[in-house]
Write a protein that holds these residues in place. Sequence first.
Motif, PDB file in Angstrom:
ATOM      1  N   VAL A  65       0.841  -1.012  -0.052  1.00  0.00           N
ATOM      2  CA  VAL A  65      -0.056   0.030  -0.015  1.00  0.00           C
ATOM      3  C   VAL A  65       0.953   1.242   0.094  1.00  0.00           C
ATOM      4  CG1 VAL A  65      -1.916   1.345   1.285  1.00  0.00           C
ATOM      5  CG2 VAL A  65      -1.815  -1.296   1.121  1.00  0.00           C
ATOM      6  N   SER A  66       0.802   1.974  -1.112  1.00  0.00           N
ATOM      7  CA  SER A  66       1.808   3.256  -1.098  1.00  0.00           C
ATOM      8  C   SER A  66       1.501   4.287  -0.201  1.00  0.00           C
ATOM      9  CB  SER A  66       1.655   3.705  -2.674  1.00  0.00           C
ATOM     10  OG  SER A  66       2.286   2.814  -3.607  1.00  0.00           O
ATOM     11  N   LYS A  67       2.341   4.675   0.394  1.00  0.00           N
ATOM     12  CA  LYS A  67       2.207   5.686   1.451  1.00  0.00           C
ATOM     13  C   LYS A  67       3.331   6.949   1.221  1.00  0.00           C
ATOM     14  CE  LYS A  67       0.057   2.519   4.795  1.00  0.00           C
ATOM     15  NZ  LYS A  67       0.059   2.191   6.215  1.00  0.00           N
ATOM     16  N   PRO A  68       3.216   7.932   1.856  1.00  0.00           N
ATOM     17  CA  PRO A  68       4.345   8.980   1.809  1.00  0.00           C
ATOM     18  C   PRO A  68       5.606   8.387   2.190  1.00  0.00           C
ATOM     19  CG  PRO A  68       2.495  10.268   2.443  1.00  0.00           C
ATOM     20  CD  PRO A  68       2.085   8.645   2.495  1.00  0.00           C
ATOM     21  N   GLY A  69       6.603   8.315   1.536  1.00  0.00           N
ATOM     22  CA  GLY A  69       7.898   7.929   1.855  1.00  0.00           C
ATOM     23  C   GLY A  69       7.881   6.383   1.411  1.00  0.00           C
ATOM     24  N   ASN A  70       7.038   5.554   0.894  1.00  0.00           N
ATOM     25  CA  ASN A  70       7.171   4.314   0.644  1.00  0.00           C
ATOM     26  C   ASN A  70       6.252   3.851  -0.296  1.00  0.00           C
ATOM     27  OD1 ASN A  70       7.649   1.606   0.870  1.00  0.00           O
ATOM     28  ND2 ASN A  70       5.969   1.281   2.598  1.00  0.00           N
ATOM     29  N   THR A  71       6.889   4.286  -1.594  1.00  0.00           N
ATOM     30  CA  THR A  71       6.315   4.008  -3.089  1.00  0.00           C
ATOM     31  C   THR A  71       7.444   3.517  -3.882  1.00  0.00           C
ATOM     32  OG1 THR A  71       6.681   6.290  -3.974  1.00  0.00           O
ATOM     33  CG2 THR A  71       4.767   6.047  -2.760  1.00  0.00           C
ATOM     34  N   GLU A  73       8.495   4.797  -6.555  1.00  0.00           N
ATOM     35  CA  GLU A  73       9.282   5.947  -6.796  1.00  0.00           C
ATOM     36  C   GLU A  73      10.142   6.575  -5.686  1.00  0.00           C
ATOM     37  OE1 GLU A  73       5.822   6.077  -7.102  1.00  0.00           O
ATOM     38  OE2 GLU A  73       5.637   5.457  -9.315  1.00  0.00           O
ATOM     39  N   THR A  74      10.021   6.146  -4.467  1.00  0.00           N
ATOM     40  CA  THR A  74      10.810   6.643  -3.463  1.00  0.00           C
ATOM     41  C   THR A  74      12.246   6.099  -3.760  1.00  0.00           C
ATOM     42  OG1 THR A  74       9.032   6.691  -1.899  1.00  0.00           O
ATOM     43  CG2 THR A  74      11.157   6.755  -1.075  1.00  0.00           C
ATOM     44  N   PRO A  75      13.190   6.893  -4.009  1.00  0.00           N
ATOM     45  CA  PRO A  75      14.587   6.571  -4.090  1.00  0.00           C
ATOM     46  C   PRO A  75      15.189   5.590  -2.584  1.00  0.00           C
ATOM     47  CG  PRO A  75      14.735   9.008  -3.574  1.00  0.00           C
ATOM     48  CD  PRO A  75      13.378   8.510  -3.775  1.00  0.00           C
ATOM     49  N   PHE A  76      15.890   4.817  -3.103  1.00  0.00           N
ATOM     50  CA  PHE A  76      16.686   3.998  -2.020  1.00  0.00           C
ATOM     51  C   PHE A  76      18.014   3.630  -2.715  1.00  0.00           C
ATOM     52  CE2 PHE A  76      18.120   0.149  -0.064  1.00  0.00           C
ATOM     53  CZ  PHE A  76      18.174   0.560   1.386  1.00  0.00           C
ATOM     54  N   ARG A 111      18.141  -2.901   8.299  1.00  0.00           N
ATOM     55  CA  ARG A 111      18.822  -2.093   9.382  1.00  0.00           C
ATOM     56  C   ARG A 111      19.530  -0.854   8.717  1.00  0.00           C
ATOM     57  NH1 ARG A 111      20.748  -5.685  13.104  1.00  0.00           N
ATOM     58  NH2 ARG A 111      20.239  -7.853  12.521  1.00  0.00           N
ATOM     59  N   GLN A 112      19.709  -0.560   7.631  1.00  0.00           N
ATOM     60  CA  GLN A 112      20.278   0.901   7.107  1.00  0.00           C
ATOM     61  C   GLN A 112      18.839   1.659   7.222  1.00  0.00           C
ATOM     62  OE1 GLN A 112      22.481   1.280   3.426  1.00  0.00           O
ATOM     63  NE2 GLN A 112      20.822   2.909   2.606  1.00  0.00           N
ATOM     64  N   HIS A 113      17.583   1.114   7.174  1.00  0.00           N
ATOM     65  CA  HIS A 113      16.582   1.975   6.885  1.00  0.00           C
ATOM     66  C   HIS A 113      15.611   2.151   8.097  1.00  0.00           C
ATOM     67  CE1 HIS A 113      13.800   4.378   4.051  1.00  0.00           C
ATOM     68  NE2 HIS A 113      12.937   3.777   4.746  1.00  0.00           N
ATOM     69  N   GLY A 114      16.336   1.942   9.422  1.00  0.00           N
ATOM     70  CA  GLY A 114      15.805   2.219  10.567  1.00  0.00           C
ATOM     71  C   GLY A 114      14.882   1.132  11.133  1.00  0.00           C
ATOM     72  N   GLY A 115      15.121  -0.264  10.582  1.00  0.00           N
ATOM     73  CA  GLY A 115      14.247  -1.393  11.273  1.00  0.00           C
ATOM     74  C   GLY A 115      12.943  -1.773  10.284  1.00  0.00           C
ATOM     75  N   TRP A 116      12.877  -0.961   9.129  1.00  0.00           N
ATOM     76  CA  TRP A 116      11.762  -1.710   8.210  1.00  0.00           C
ATOM     77  C   TRP A 116      12.178  -1.527   6.819  1.00  0.00           C
ATOM     78  CZ3 TRP A 116       8.577   1.630   5.058  1.00  0.00           C
ATOM     79  CH2 TRP A 116       8.934   2.906   5.198  1.00  0.00           C
ATOM     80  N   LEU A 117      11.468  -2.086   5.803  1.00  0.00           N
ATOM     81  CA  LEU A 117      11.710  -2.386   4.468  1.00  0.00           C
ATOM     82  C   LEU A 117      11.007  -1.474   3.602  1.00  0.00           C
ATOM     83  CD1 LEU A 117      12.904  -6.058   4.021  1.00  0.00           C
ATOM     84  CD2 LEU A 117      13.868  -3.890   3.582  1.00  0.00           C
ATOM     85  N   PRO A 118      11.054  -0.449   3.077  1.00  0.00           N
ATOM     86  CA  PRO A 118      10.228   0.219   2.005  1.00  0.00           C
ATOM     87  C   PRO A 118      10.188  -0.660   0.746  1.00  0.00           C
ATOM     88  CG  PRO A 118      12.267   1.602   2.192  1.00  0.00           C
ATOM     89  CD  PRO A 118      12.473   0.343   3.262  1.00  0.00           C
ATOM     90  N   ARG A 148       7.573  -4.535   6.818  1.00  0.00           N
ATOM     91  CA  ARG A 148       7.164  -3.411   5.997  1.00  0.00           C
ATOM     92  C   ARG A 148       6.318  -2.451   6.204  1.00  0.00           C
ATOM     93  NH1 ARG A 148       3.776  -5.992   3.019  1.00  0.00           N
ATOM     94  NH2 ARG A 148       3.231  -7.594   4.284  1.00  0.00           N
ATOM     95  N   GLU A 149       6.438  -2.003   7.479  1.00  0.00           N
ATOM     96  CA  GLU A 149       5.941  -0.754   7.856  1.00  0.00           C
ATOM     97  C   GLU A 149       6.775  -0.461   9.229  1.00  0.00           C
ATOM     98  OE1 GLU A 149       1.904  -1.532   9.711  1.00  0.00           O
ATOM     99  OE2 GLU A 149       1.171  -2.065   7.630  1.00  0.00           O
TER     100      GLU A 149
END
Length: 293
Positions: A65-71, A73-76, A111-118, A148-149
């Motif tokens: 489910v796309s949310k701000p900061g988790n789409t 298109e969000t760069p990673f 681990r790089q993304h603060g404990g969750w996976l975009p 994933r959240e």
Amino acid sequence: RPQRAASPQRAASRARRLRPPARQSGRPPARMWARLPTLASAPGAFAVKSARRALSNFHPLAQHVSKPGNTIETPFDFSAENHLRAEHILGKYPANYKQSGIIPLLDLAQRQHGGWLPVAAMDKVAAMVGVAPMRVYEVATFYTMFNREPVGKYFIQLCGTTPCMVCGSEAIKKAIEDKLGIKEGETTKDGLFTLREVECLGACANAPMVQLNDDYYECLTPKSVGDLLDACARGEKYDVGRWGSLPMNGQVSCEGPVGKTSLATTPPPAEIEADRFNGEVDPKSVGVHMGYI
């Protein structure tokens, strides 16, 4: 040749055969409907239901489910340091089996993304191992170790399986919920703590226990888990033992109250017969080649 019209008797017989029986129609037979008031009024009829434990408040969806900061298109991208770690991970596998690195790469990204996976991190891993993104989504949605959240800075996983439950995990859960003002499956408003109940974490001898981020805290009581949460809120952290876990009642590992009662000494290694390999293999070289000498 034109077909004959079916007689009314044959049509009625065919309709009876095709009609689903009452037990397959989604409701009990008429006789059971008549008995329901009697069944409901029987002593203790619904005692089991009323005593049932509440289900988890955490219900992750299988789809994104796309949310701000988790789409998508969000760069990673991995940091420079983690790029080196990723190359080291992939270097363990043959070139045609790079997909074997999906799990460790997802863990690195989490681990790089603060404990969750975009979702963008999953797409990055898919590109690195050369598979369709869906193959990575399948892994991330199957294993509960991947979030994933967003989760809190201190991710509390409370074991609620049988050994921990009979040793008081429900009291530990209530103490955590009362202390933090949240329910299982929720995150505190300040983003510090997330609480989830999970299945067996393999520390049954020291039940009840929680996994706090990467560390185990065992032999808990409502008071000791409250002290642990207070320390985390102050930015402090309890020391952990040699194996990354710490019983909170002062005992060492899973030793009993009288200390170690067996395996007090290290047994000597088994002797190797000099002529066992007829001189064709040097036993010492085996250890070198196997990487344990």
